[in-house]
Design an enzyme around this catalytic site. Sequence first.
Site, mmCIF file in Angstrom:
data_model
loop_
_atom_site.group_PDB
_atom_site.id
_atom_site.type_symbol
_atom_site.label_atom_id
_atom_site.label_comp_id
_atom_site.label_asym_id
_atom_site.label_seq_id
_atom_site.Cartn_x
_atom_site.Cartn_y
_atom_site.Cartn_z
ATOM 1 N N HIS A 219 16.134 -1.511 43.602
ATOM 2 C CA HIS A 219 15.938 -1.205 45.028
ATOM 3 C C HIS A 219 15.683 -2.483 45.826
ATOM 4 O O HIS A 219 16.253 -2.689 46.902
ATOM 5 C CB HIS A 219 14.736 -0.275 45.217
ATOM 6 N N HIS B 167 11.987 -0.077 42.094
ATOM 7 C CA HIS B 167 12.105 -1.078 41.030
ATOM 8 C C HIS B 167 12.969 -2.224 41.558
ATOM 9 O O HIS B 167 13.396 -2.185 42.727
ATOM 10 C CB HIS B 167 12.667 -0.459 39.753
ATOM 11 N N SER C 62 16.369 2.137 36.503
ATOM 12 C CA SER C 62 16.307 3.480 37.060
ATOM 13 C C SER C 62 14.854 3.876 37.184
ATOM 14 O O SER C 62 14.024 3.509 36.342
ATOM 15 C CB SER C 62 17.039 4.461 36.138
ATOM 16 N N SER C 63 14.553 4.655 38.222
ATOM 17 C CA SER C 63 13.172 5.132 38.375
ATOM 18 C C SER C 63 12.763 5.988 37.195
ATOM 19 O O SER C 63 11.582 6.100 36.880
ATOM 20 C CB SER C 63 13.042 5.950 39.671
ATOM 21 N N ASP D 88 24.484 4.413 40.660
ATOM 22 C CA ASP D 88 24.885 5.790 40.949
ATOM 23 C C ASP D 88 26.284 5.755 41.559
ATOM 24 O O ASP D 88 26.474 5.986 42.745
ATOM 25 C CB ASP D 88 23.867 6.429 41.886
#
Lengths: 304, 304
Positions: free
Chosen positions: B8, B5, B174-175, B139
């Site tokens: 990244h 996404h 977030s994925s 994270d």
Amino acid sequence: MGALHDGHLSLMRQAAQENSDVFVSIYVNPTQFGVNEDLSSYPRTWDTDVAMLAELDRELAASDSGRISAIFAPTTKTMYPTLPPSSEVDGQGSFVLITPVGSVLEGASRPVFFRGVATVCMKLFNIVQPERAYFGQKDVQQTVVIRRMVQDFHLPMDIRIGVTRRELGGLAMSSRNVYLGARRRAVATVLSQALMRAEEQYHNGKRSRGDILWAANDIANSKMLEQDELPPSKRARFEVDYISLADPDSLEELEDVDETRGAILSGAIKMMPLEEPQDGEDCGLGGGTGTVRLIDNIILKPTK
Amino acid sequence: MGALHDGHLSLMRQAAQENSDVFVSIYVNPTQFGVNEDLSSYPRTWDTDVAMLAELDRELAASDSGRISAIFAPTTKTMYPTLPPSSEVDGQGSFVLITPVGSVLEGASRPVFFRGVATVCMKLFNIVQPERAYFGQKDVQQTVVIRRMVQDFHLPMDIRIGVTRRELGGLAMSSRNVYLGARRRAVATVLSQALMRAEEQYHNGKRSRGDILWAANDIANSKMLEQDELPPSKRARFEVDYISLADPDSLEELEDVDETRGAILSGAIKMMPLEEPQDGEDCGLGGGTGTVRLIDNIILKPTK
């Protein structure tokens, strides 16, 4: 870990034959000693070590091989920069665990040992970034654990193993041998003798666990009985920790040796404190008061 | 882990600005999923990922920055060459443990998570041997664990952190957001809103845990009550896993923020399965049947 002996020097000569620059690390790593083990009494012989290395380097300078380029003797704060090094099984910190190969044999007797070894080696490898690292075959399980670590973590280096150097009588050289003294040293040869007798069985065509290990156990039991019958002033008692016939990669105990894989024959004994030391007797460093644990092994090579 | 996404892509752009060659790893690492977690259903979008990377590389080619030199998408047999990857807490294998920073917060909810993350990152770092590795601040505990690993193991590289990218409304990218659907996505913004309200308290001069976290908990509780009062066909229920105010290095919970150190404000919520999905409703990938766990954080910087 310092306390250098000919086994270490032999590894360094091998390294100098295969590399232009040899880095020697000397560091008594606290995390591989359990809380009740001999960290505080482990032999530390810095001045002698440095003198031996200087002499070895002069020898290397006169030959066609590589040289000792550096001695790396870090502080614990360098090796464990954030948390104090823990020797507790459930201790906190940054650790490498290699199981199950680090949990059996020596790992069963010394639960934090291979965690400490793998952890400090990973740090040393990252600091030095060597092309090759040299380990002695005497600590055979250590070689299996470190090879596994290199493979599983894709470390870009080779692990090279040097043969075990032995004293007269066959006792494997070890930094801890200085604690034995003459009486226990003579009896301690039982371990290599037992393993050699088992090796003979393999070379004679025996493949089953019973046929191979029977010979080793027989030697150990005979020597134990022999010592029991001597007066306390002359004997050196010992206990067998284990005698193992294991797979060379997984270290799982074998019922039968697969001739295409071979096996590792290994053992550990504890030389008990010296009874009734005599006047003028060579009791070894520490006066013979401590138990000395010794290990040894023979690799049974594949025959096919 | 793929399922790329904008968060990244933002990290990759940052990497391309600071390096000539960017290596992208795409690997859904099994050891960081617990046995009851979502390994099998984790989004895998290889074709879309590769298309996004190709487009990004075209963008980079037109600029003055580095390029995407390789995508590293290994098999599990490459990453775990000897033993099958274990997700059991007491599983066997070669692992890196970083405790206690890997045991609190996310590590408390997901006991094998940071063991898996540290282990796979150590492998990736050894394979690629990068000068810099890029992680997203979303994270945040992962960034603390990886920085600690780099420091403790003397890895010769820098860790760079990219800011959290957010969707409209503030939801951290977030994925796993693809599983939310519109109804839960709207309510999920409660997490960033709660953290931002707590951050305001810090910026207003509050330093005690109670003063700072009260604001976050108040937002969360209000949103929970609001949802409870809605009919099942309209609401999106959630549970708060934790809201934390912790030291930026040790991740220990703080009673008071030290202005010279700052703090990490973080939280995790679980969006519960969608009740009574309506005809034509955007329920997200998987139809809204699964719980979706979301995390977010804000770094409270030192003010002195």
